[in-house]
Write an enzyme that holds these catalytic residues in place. Structure first.
Site, PDB file in Angstrom:
ATOM      1  CB  CYS A   1       2.887  -5.647 -64.111  1.00 22.21           C
ATOM      2  SG  CYS A   1       1.365  -6.852 -64.152  1.00 22.21           S
TER       3      CYS A   1
ATOM      4  CG  HIS B   1       5.094  -6.515 -68.414  1.00 21.25           C
ATOM      5  ND1 HIS B   1       5.531  -7.252 -67.057  1.00 21.25           N
ATOM      6  CD2 HIS B   1       3.683  -7.129 -68.020  1.00 21.25           C
ATOM      7  CE1 HIS B   1       5.149  -7.507 -66.346  1.00 21.25           C
ATOM      8  NE2 HIS B   1       4.128  -7.685 -66.771  1.00 21.25           N
TER       9      HIS B   1
ATOM     10  CD  GLU C   1       9.201  -5.142 -68.490  1.00 26.11           C
ATOM     11  OE1 GLU C   1       8.383  -4.191 -68.447  1.00 26.11           O
ATOM     12  OE2 GLU C   1       8.341  -6.236 -67.901  1.00 26.11           O
TER      13      GLU C   1
END
Ligand code: GLN
EC number: 6.3.4.2
Length: 556
Positions: free
Chosen positions: A383, A520, A522
């Site tokens: 990001c 993102h 994750e």
């Protein structure tokens, strides 16, 4: 019909109520039940989206674009049910909804009160979270109530769940209370008094715990468990010891061996096959038997608080497990990184610049991105980390000296990163924003899909399409893409709807592994499979480990 398990906490916060709830959910899921988790947060913010990571830790983002409590990340990592907007709500949301109803006249002239109007609203939200009456309806909803029993703020939630369990009947709901036993070194004892008091406090408001999860730094001796049972009115088998462990993956087995899932199934009259724990044992084995170790430098702003990067830390660890390696993360404050000291990043096996907001520390991140690029150190920018990589490339390779993001310099002469003013959201609605828009809920949020260019690093990781979650306000400016491309930057993925830049990378003959992603990743990593991007990043770090680092280059 959905049955409920309400999880409350006592004595102090930060005891791991989220992990305990997620572990119980995982045990029940392994018994063949459909399970979801719902988190109730007592604060007045409508969601944690506007809160500083210092206040609240990470903001977890769901596929449907909700900005939620980080516990929802634990939930998704522990069970297979995906979290949605309705799996997390706050006092602020409840009041907002009650006040809207009041303005519409829905209460037909009544005085609007905490009981019944607020408590009814809470019950409606819980039912919605459990998907009752929809295709998402589950057999078990575990409802975790944030805060600590005794706080004024969480009282309406506790009152609401008390009423809910009364209506549901004794075999359709259960209460689990998480407490804490401090070890008093001078006395050489674990003290049970705070636990006695918190269980009493719960009874005062009409809730009798069925199980008490007793957190402590060590296992609780039977004698103390018997004492707690007597004072808290919880049978001895319901007083469960939850001691500190070195990996969260040990918690499901710890709770199972003391009979927590059995007790809940008995209480709720559920006849199921036994819990399956092999997959948890396999994870623990992987964590405890790494064959190698890599050290990754995380160059960020919220480095003092590991909760700020919760999902990211987990994703790196998962990727480590997939590569049979232990991943050590060193957090470096980007404010301290400058051209004259950036060479200290040379000792790491890879560099990661995570997401972030605001100008502070940005130049340090740009410096780190340049160092990684010039020295062929594996780089993952997430990001903001993609945005700084783009700014760096524009300034130092494409010759666009004034390159910046309008987030950091609204009058930047070369705004390679800028605000987009109109886009279509995950649910298809058209959203607009200006620099003056509200901060809450106005970002590009949730899952969106992009096409990946064949032959790129991104393509070798994701294949033709990448669908990941977003949480950002600024974008790579389409007006500069051609200049960046001509200077050698590869724009390897564009969103399907708006053609927004999703992934940038360096050609693989120029740099072994350099990639920036606007999303993102994750949030979608699980301990079972890891995540393809992180798995590849750790693999790149492992191969960089063996390379010659003697001639590092720094250009001021
Ligand atoms: N601050 C940047 C933006 O809003 C990046 C956000 C992030 O890293 N999540 O676009």
């Amino acid at each position: 019909m959905t049955k409920f398990v309400f999880v409350t906490g006592g004595v102090v916060s930060s005891l791991g109520k989220g992990i305990a709830s997620a572990s119980l959910a995982a045990l029940l899921e392994s018994r063949g039940l459909t399970v979801t988790l719902i988190k109730l947060d007592p604060y007045i913010n409508v969601d944690p989206g506007t809160m500083s990571p210092f206040q609240h830790g990470e903001v977890f983002v769901t596929d449907d674009g909700a900005e939620t409590d980080l516990d929802l990340g634990h939930y998704e990592r522990f069970i297979t049910t995906r979290m949605r907007k309705s799996n997390n709500f706050t006092t602020g949301q409840i009041y907002k909804s009650v006040l809207e109803k009041e303005r519409r006249g829905d209460y037909l002239g009544k005085t609007v009160q905490v009981i019944p109007h607020v408590t009814n609203e809470i019950q409606e939200y819980i039912k919605r979270g459990a998907g009752i009456g929809t295709p998402h309806e589950v057999q078990i909803a575990i409802v975790e109530i944030g805060g600590t029993v005794g706080d004024i703020e969480s009282l309406p939630f506790l009152e609401a769940v008390r009423q809910m369990s009364l209506k549901a009947g004794p075999n359709n709901s259960a209460f689990v209370h998480l407490s804490y036993l401090p070890w008093i070194a001078a006395a050489g004892e674990l003290k049970t008094k705070p636990t006695q008091h918190t269980a009493q406090k719960l009874r005062e408001i009409g809730i009798q715990a069925d199980a008490l999860l007793c957190r402590a730094d060590r296992p609780i001796p039977d004698e103390e468990r018997a004492k707690i049972s007597l004072f808290s009115n919880v049978p001895e088998w319901g007083v469960i010891s939850m001691w500190d462990v070195d990996t969260i993956y040990k918690v499901p087995r710890m709770l199972h061996e003391q009979g927590l899932d059995g007790l809940i199934c008995d209480k709720l009259r559920l006849n199921t096959p036994p819990a399956k724990l092999q997959r948890w044992d396999d994870l623990v084995y992987e964590v405890e038997h790494p064959q190698r170790e890599v050290t990754i430098a995380m160059v960020g702003k919220y480095v003092d608080l590991s909760d700020s990067y919760k999902s990211l830390n987990e994703a790196l660890r998962h990727a480590g497990m997939k590569n049979h390696a232990r991943v050590k993360i060193e957090y470096l404050d980007s404010e301290t990184i400058q051209p004259d000291n950036v060479s200290r990043l040379g000792k790491y096996d890879a560099i990661l610049v995570p997401g972030g907001f605001g100008q502070r520390g940005v130049e340090g991140k740009i410096c780190a991105a340049r160092f990684a690029r010039e020295n062929k150190i594996p780089y993952l920018g997430i990001c903001l980390g993609m945005q700084v990589a783009t700014i760096e490339y524009a300034r130092n390779v494409a010759g666009l000296k004034g390159a910046n993001s309008t987030e950091f310099d609204p009058n930047a002469s070369v705004p390679v990163i800028a605000l987009i003013t109109e886009w279509k959201d995950a649910d298809g609605t058209i959203k607009t924003r200006t620099a003056k828009s509200d901060l809450g809920g106005t970002m590009r949020l949730g899952a969106q899909s992009s096409d990946v260019m064949p032959g790129t690093l991104a393509h070798s990781i994701y294949g033709d399409v990448v669908t990941e979650r977003h949480r950002h306000r600024y974008e790579a400016n389409v007006n500069y893409l051609d200049q960046l491309r001509q200077a050698g930057l590869v724009i390897s993925a564009l969103t399907q709807r708006e053609q927004l830049t999703e992934i940038v990378e360096l050609p693989q003959d120029v740099h072994p592994w350099y990639i920036g992603v606007q999303f993102h990743p994750e949030f979608k990593s699980t301990p079972w499979d890891g995540h393809p991007l992180f798995n590849a990043f750790v693999r790149a770090a492992l191969s960089h480990q063996g390379s010659d680092k003697s001639a590092l280059k720094v250009v001021a």
